[in-house]
Design a protein around this motif. Structure first.
Motif, short mmCIF file in Angstrom:
data_model
loop_
_atom_site.label_atom_id
_atom_site.label_comp_id
_atom_site.label_asym_id
_atom_site.label_seq_id
_atom_site.Cartn_x
_atom_site.Cartn_y
_atom_site.Cartn_z
N LEU A 102 -30.54 31.36 24.00
CA LEU A 102 -31.87 30.68 23.46
C LEU A 102 -32.29 29.53 24.45
O LEU A 102 -33.64 29.42 24.42
N ASP A 103 -31.31 28.87 24.97
CA ASP A 103 -31.71 27.96 25.78
C ASP A 103 -32.36 28.38 26.99
O ASP A 103 -33.52 27.63 27.60
N GLU A 104 -32.09 29.56 27.63
CA GLU A 104 -32.38 30.34 28.80
C GLU A 104 -34.08 30.96 28.58
O GLU A 104 -34.87 30.59 29.44
N ILE A 105 -34.13 31.64 27.34
CA ILE A 105 -35.31 32.11 27.16
C ILE A 105 -36.30 31.38 26.39
O ILE A 105 -37.65 31.38 26.80
N LYS A 106 -35.85 30.53 25.79
CA LYS A 106 -36.73 29.68 24.84
C LYS A 106 -37.71 30.24 24.06
O LYS A 106 -39.18 30.14 24.26
N PRO A 107 -37.31 31.13 23.36
CA PRO A 107 -38.43 32.20 22.39
C PRO A 107 -39.13 31.46 21.56
O PRO A 107 -38.78 30.58 20.87
N THR A 108 -40.30 31.79 21.15
CA THR A 108 -40.99 31.39 20.08
C THR A 108 -40.79 32.33 18.84
O THR A 108 -41.17 31.96 17.77
N LYS A 109 -40.28 33.51 19.28
CA LYS A 109 -39.82 34.32 18.02
C LYS A 109 -38.72 35.16 18.28
O LYS A 109 -38.46 35.51 19.71
N VAL A 110 -37.64 35.41 17.47
CA VAL A 110 -36.46 36.17 17.65
C VAL A 110 -36.52 37.55 16.81
O VAL A 110 -36.62 37.29 15.73
N VAL A 111 -36.32 38.75 17.40
CA VAL A 111 -36.47 39.65 16.64
C VAL A 111 -35.24 40.43 16.70
O VAL A 111 -34.53 40.79 17.65
N SER A 112 -34.65 41.09 15.71
CA SER A 112 -33.39 41.84 15.61
C SER A 112 -33.51 43.08 15.12
O SER A 112 -34.10 43.48 14.11
N THR A 113 -33.27 44.13 16.10
CA THR A 113 -33.34 45.52 15.71
C THR A 113 -31.71 46.05 15.25
O THR A 113 -31.50 47.32 15.12
N PHE A 114 -30.70 45.16 15.47
CA PHE A 114 -29.41 45.57 15.23
C PHE A 114 -28.71 44.52 14.34
O PHE A 114 -28.97 43.18 14.43
N PRO A 115 -28.12 44.71 13.36
CA PRO A 115 -27.84 44.01 12.01
C PRO A 115 -26.67 42.87 12.68
O PRO A 115 -26.95 41.68 12.08
N GLY A 116 -26.08 43.14 13.39
CA GLY A 116 -25.02 42.17 13.98
C GLY A 116 -25.91 41.00 14.80
O GLY A 116 -25.45 39.58 14.51
N ALA A 117 -27.01 41.40 15.50
CA ALA A 117 -27.83 40.17 15.88
C ALA A 117 -28.31 39.44 14.88
O ALA A 117 -28.80 38.20 15.00
#
Length: 394
Positions: A102-117
């Motif tokens: 998260l520190d590297e990407i600095k996303p404004t949104k995070v999307v998970s298509t995998f339940p573990g994520a």
């Protein structure tokens, strides 16, 4: 000036569906919103760089050799209960690696298509390590407790009945959006079937059956008995896509050498033009994975779902059969009988095709992208709020 969107999509390489959904969202962003930055990361590879290949291999062997065990565990953990809560409390990722990402990407949104994520992002949010808006994209036409986490701001689902299932988890209705399952743009287009048959050197008029078992070719060798059976006398074109299962591909090729089969048979491994093969076919025989069946629905391709495993495959099959867009064959005998039926009765195929046309949200990737871009994280949930809202222990 509006803040530029940076979308991080977390996927996982257990089956191809999670990755295909992630790539479909990425593709939609490049086409419809090219100014947005989108990064796809394999959650399993990122958090377990040395073990993810071993885990992937074990998962494939488990699904092939012990599907009943998988089905039992899936059923036991579907709803929120002591067993599923214990399973969800098992932390299977590195917090430091996730924070680093998260520190590297600095996303404004995070999307998970995998339940573990989705579980990992919820853990970070529940512990105050991030407040980024978080979206979960369900990749099957069913529900399961492991997709449901208190730190998720929005759930995107493939059909209305899945939304109704998610409401049972006390998720506010405005946080569940029916978008359709995101599929690649090529599956949403219209094709000239005869031109495609010419391109792939196929007979224009002969019934054409596409056989797929997902990216790892999990459909069993029983299908060969159908080809070798003299009862299937009408000439048919078969296209076997074995995916990455080279052993299955070699076995099929060896079985066909010198065999007297009154059918045209094409055998291939992994291909990147599945959309063309679907568009030129009259029927697909496949495992009912969420992405594969969504692609077939978009191209209005009738389906015969072969030996669905108890769990999400069985749920997907029940949904599609209920729509009237698919038939289900539980064994080789049923498969042979139903193949004979559809080959001899073209009206049956036409009816399956019509039902597929009426039932599918074809623009799933675009609707998913739109919902992601509109997502905001309304508040940060306290531990007490989480427990009260979801009636679980974390």
């Amino acid at each position: 000036m509006a803040k530029r969107e940076r979308i991080l999509i977390l996927t996982g390489s257990l089956g191809d569906g999670h990755n295909k959904a992630a790539q479909a969202i990425l593709e939609a962003a490049r086409f419809y919103n090219p100014e947005a930055e989108v990064k796809v990361v394999d959650f399993l590879e990122w958090t377990h760089p040395y073990l993810h290949s071993v885990g992937k291999y074990c998962y494939i062997q488990w699904m092939k050799n012990l599907p009943s065990v998988y089905g039992y565990l899936y059923s036991k953990t579907r709803d929120v209960n002591t067993f599923s809560n214990w399973f969800k409390r098992m932390k299977s990722f590195s917090t430091d690696r996730m924070v680093e990402l998260l520190d590297e990407i600095k996303p404004t949104k995070v999307v998970s298509t995998f339940p573990g994520a989705a579980a990992a992002m919820s853990y970070l949010k529940s512990n105050g390590l991030t407040a980024v808006p978080t979206v979960t994209v369900l990749t099957d036409y069913t529900d399961h407790s492991y997709w449901i986490h208190p730190g998720t701001d929005l759930y995107l689902v493939g059909a209305e009945h899945v939304k109704q299932k998610l409401l049972r988890y006390r998720i506010p209705e405005h946080r569940i959006v029916v978008t359709g399952i995101p599929i690649g743009l090529p599956f949403t287009l219209t094709y000239d079937r005869l031109m495609l048959r010419d391109k792939h050197h196929l007979d224009r008029m002969m019934p054409t059956i596409l056989v797929m078992g997902g990216g790892h070719g999990l459909i069993g060798k029983q299908l060969m008995s159908v080809l070798q059976d003299n009862e299937l006398t009408a000439p048919v074109q078969f296209i076997f896509v074995c995916g990455r299962n080279e052993k299955l591909k070699q076995w099929l090729e060896d079985e066909l050498k010198g065999a007297l089969i009154p059918h045209s048979v094409i055998i291939t491994g992994f291909v990147d033009h599945v959309h063309e093969l679907m568009a030129l076919s009259d029927l697909i025989v496949t495992k009912p994975g969420g992405l594969t069946v969504s692609e077939a629905l978009a191209l209005e391709l009738p389906m015969m779902l072969y030996k669905p495993i108890r769990g999400q495959e069985q749920d997907n099959a029940a949904y599609l059969v209920g729509l009237g867009a698919a038939m289900e064959a539980k064994n080789a005998a049923e498969l042979k009988r139903q193949l004979l039926q559809v080959i001899l009765d073209q009206s049956l195929l036409l009816n399956l095709k019509k039902n597929a046309r009426l039932s599918h949200l074809k623009e799933g990737a675009l609707h998913t992208l739109t919902a992601i871009l509109e997502t905001k994280s309304p508040y940060r949930m306290t531990r007490e709020k989480v427990q009260r809202t979801y009636a679980i222990n974390i």
